[in-house]
Design an enzyme around this catalytic site. Structure first.
Site, PDB file in Angstrom:
ATOM      1  N   ARG A   1       0.832   8.020  -6.550  1.00  9.97           N
ATOM      2  CA  ARG A   1       1.248   7.293  -5.350  1.00  9.97           C
ATOM      3  C   ARG A   1       2.478   7.931  -4.711  1.00  9.97           C
ATOM      4  O   ARG A   1       2.586   8.009  -3.491  1.00  9.97           O
ATOM      5  CB  ARG A   1       1.494   5.823  -5.685  1.00  9.97           C
TER       6      ARG A   1
ATOM      7  N   LYS B   1       4.922   4.194   0.033  1.00 10.83           N
ATOM      8  CA  LYS B   1       6.122   3.511  -0.466  1.00 10.83           C
ATOM      9  C   LYS B   1       7.335   4.228   0.116  1.00 10.83           C
ATOM     10  O   LYS B   1       7.969   5.050  -0.533  1.00 10.83           O
ATOM     11  CB  LYS B   1       6.126   3.504  -1.998  1.00 10.83           C
TER      12      LYS B   1
ATOM     13  N   GLU C   1       0.912  -9.304   2.470  1.00  9.93           N
ATOM     14  CA  GLU C   1       1.774  -9.049   1.312  1.00  9.93           C
ATOM     15  C   GLU C   1       2.689 -10.237   1.078  1.00  9.93           C
ATOM     16  O   GLU C   1       2.947 -11.032   1.991  1.00  9.93           O
ATOM     17  CB  GLU C   1       2.662  -7.819   1.570  1.00  9.93           C
TER      18      GLU C   1
HETATM   19  C1  PLP Z   1       5.979  -1.341  -4.762  1.00  8.54           C
HETATM   20  C2  PLP Z   1       5.369  -2.371  -3.906  1.00  8.54           C
HETATM   21  C3  PLP Z   1       4.395  -3.270  -4.402  1.00  8.54           C
HETATM   22  C4  PLP Z   1       4.025  -3.356  -5.858  1.00  8.54           C
HETATM   23  O1  PLP Z   1       3.430  -2.209  -6.394  1.00  8.54           O
HETATM   24  P1  PLP Z   1       3.339  -2.032  -7.967  1.00  8.54           P
HETATM   25  O2  PLP Z   1       2.725  -0.704  -8.135  1.00  8.54           O
HETATM   26  O3  PLP Z   1       2.487  -3.111  -8.501  1.00  8.54           O
HETATM   27  O4  PLP Z   1       4.730  -2.119  -8.491  1.00  8.54           O
HETATM   28  C5  PLP Z   1       3.799  -4.147  -3.507  1.00  8.54           C
HETATM   29  N1  PLP Z   1       4.162  -4.179  -2.202  1.00  8.54           N
HETATM   30  C6  PLP Z   1       5.098  -3.339  -1.701  1.00  8.54           C
HETATM   31  C7  PLP Z   1       5.442  -3.426  -0.261  1.00  8.54           C
HETATM   32  C8  PLP Z   1       5.734  -2.423  -2.540  1.00  8.54           C
HETATM   33  O5  PLP Z   1       6.678  -1.611  -2.041  1.00  8.54           O
END
Ligand code: PLP
Length: 343
Positions: free
Chosen positions: A84, A186, A222
């Site tokens: 990722r 991210k 979200e």
């Molecule tokens: C990091 C993140 C998540 C959660 O991802 P994980 O891989 O489960 O830790 C969900 N939503 C957003 C906006 C994020 O930045």
């Protein structure tokens, strides 16, 4: 000055920064990573013209290290975080950090700070923050000439106050990402956009914001910095939103598998309409920091919708939480490749 592990009460930790003795750093220039290894200072001297300051070349990951009953330290699906990070890097035209190097960097940083990995049963974990920034001298809008990749760690307690209890969420008029923007990467910029809605929600007494889909504002996307799920009353179906502007959570991916294969629930990635919450008995947020956090109610346009389990976690949310954390701490058998020992 970094902190001494003996001075930490692991049972009472919140979610806060600590300057630990070691972090991983790697530097990129002219197409290559160099000077890769552990460093002691938490400071990073970089040019004032770094793209990280001006044009948002700034990506990160969030993971945890878990100490088991056997005292061994485990990582949860670190290969997924490496993949990722590199997907985020491609979106912002940053260099990739190879998967094997990423996992080595995480392991070495955790090992070097092993005294700070909280004991089994304390409720705390070691939070791991890998990140990459664009650096070097640059002022025109364009990708940076240099980059730094780093991994730092700190022990943390629960992300939401109260740990595994239900929280109240509220929808926002703001979006965290655009329909064809960077929602699935991210990147720090998504978080810049979320600071105001998050602060507004918290000042009104909510745990965090529920974001609706940016194109129509009719579907849930979200839950703050976590993915969202509901359990449908009819057939106990596990449903989580499908959308190109959602960040693809590794916790969500894992829970989809566990719901189907361990709990035998029907699962779906589909639409959850904000005006149709009456169909669902349980709801929650999923992420590395949030783990599984039960959501008791969602307030939308001034009206609070309470799920069937609004005061205490529902049975399926609880079962999923136990299955996931059991695997992460080494108490339950993990699907092939999910758990990676640090040593
Ligand atoms: C990091 C993140 C998540 C959660 O991802 P994980 O891989 O489960 O830790 C969900 N939503 C957003 C906006 C994020 O930045």
């Amino acid at each position: 000055m970094s902190i001494d592990a003996k001075d930490i009460n692991f049972e009472e930790l919140g979610f806060g920064y600590m300057d630990l003795p070691y972090r991983w750093r790697a530097y990129w220039k002219d197409g290559q990573w160099y000077k890769e290894g552990l460093e002691e200072s938490n400071m990073i001297p970089v040019s004032e013209a770094s793209t990280a300051f001006h044009y948002g070349q700034n990506i990160f990951e969030g993971m945890k290290a878990y100490r088991g009953q056997d005292d061994q330290i485990r990582l949860f699906r670190p290969d997924e975080n490496a993949k990722r990070l590199n997907a985020s890097a491609r979106r912002l035209i940053m260099p990739e950090y190879p998967e094997e190097k990423f996992i080595e960097a995480v392991k070495e940083t955790v090992k070097a700070n092993a005294d700070f990995v909280p004991p089994y049963g304390s409720g705390a974990t070691l939070y791991i923050r890998p990140f990459m920034i664009g650096t070097g001298d640059n002022i025109g809008v364009g990708p940076a000439p240099e980059y730094i990749f780093s991994v730092f760690v700190m022990p943390v307690g629960p992300y939401f106050k109260g740990g595994f209890g239900t929280s109240k969420f509220v929808t926002s008029e703001y979006d965290r990402a655009a329909p064809h923007g960077t929602g699935a990467a991210k990147v720090a910029g998504n978080y810049g956009a979320s600071l105001k809605p998050g602060k507004d929600a918290k000042s009104e007494g909510y745990a965090d914001v529920v974001y609706l889909d940016p194109a129509t504002h009719t579907k849930i996307e979200e839950a703050g910095s976590a993915n969202f799920f509901v359990i449908e009353r009819d057939g106990h179906k596990f449903v989580t939103p499908a959308s190109p502007s959602i960040l693809p959570s590794i916790t969500k991916k894992s829970i989809l598998y566990l719901a189907e294969n361990r709990l035998g629930l029907p699962v779906e990635e589909g639409d959850i309409f904000i005006d149709d919450l009456g169909r669902y008995e349980e709801a929650g947020a999923m992420g590395t920091a949030a783990v599984i956090s039960p959501i008791g109610s969602i307030t939308h346009q001034g009206e609070e919708h309470k799920f069937d389990y609004s005061d205490q976690p529902g049975p399926l949310t609880t079962a999923l939480y136990k299955e996931l954390t059991g695997i992460q701490y080494g108490d339950k058998e993990a699907p092939e490749g999910w758990v990676v020992m640090v040593d």
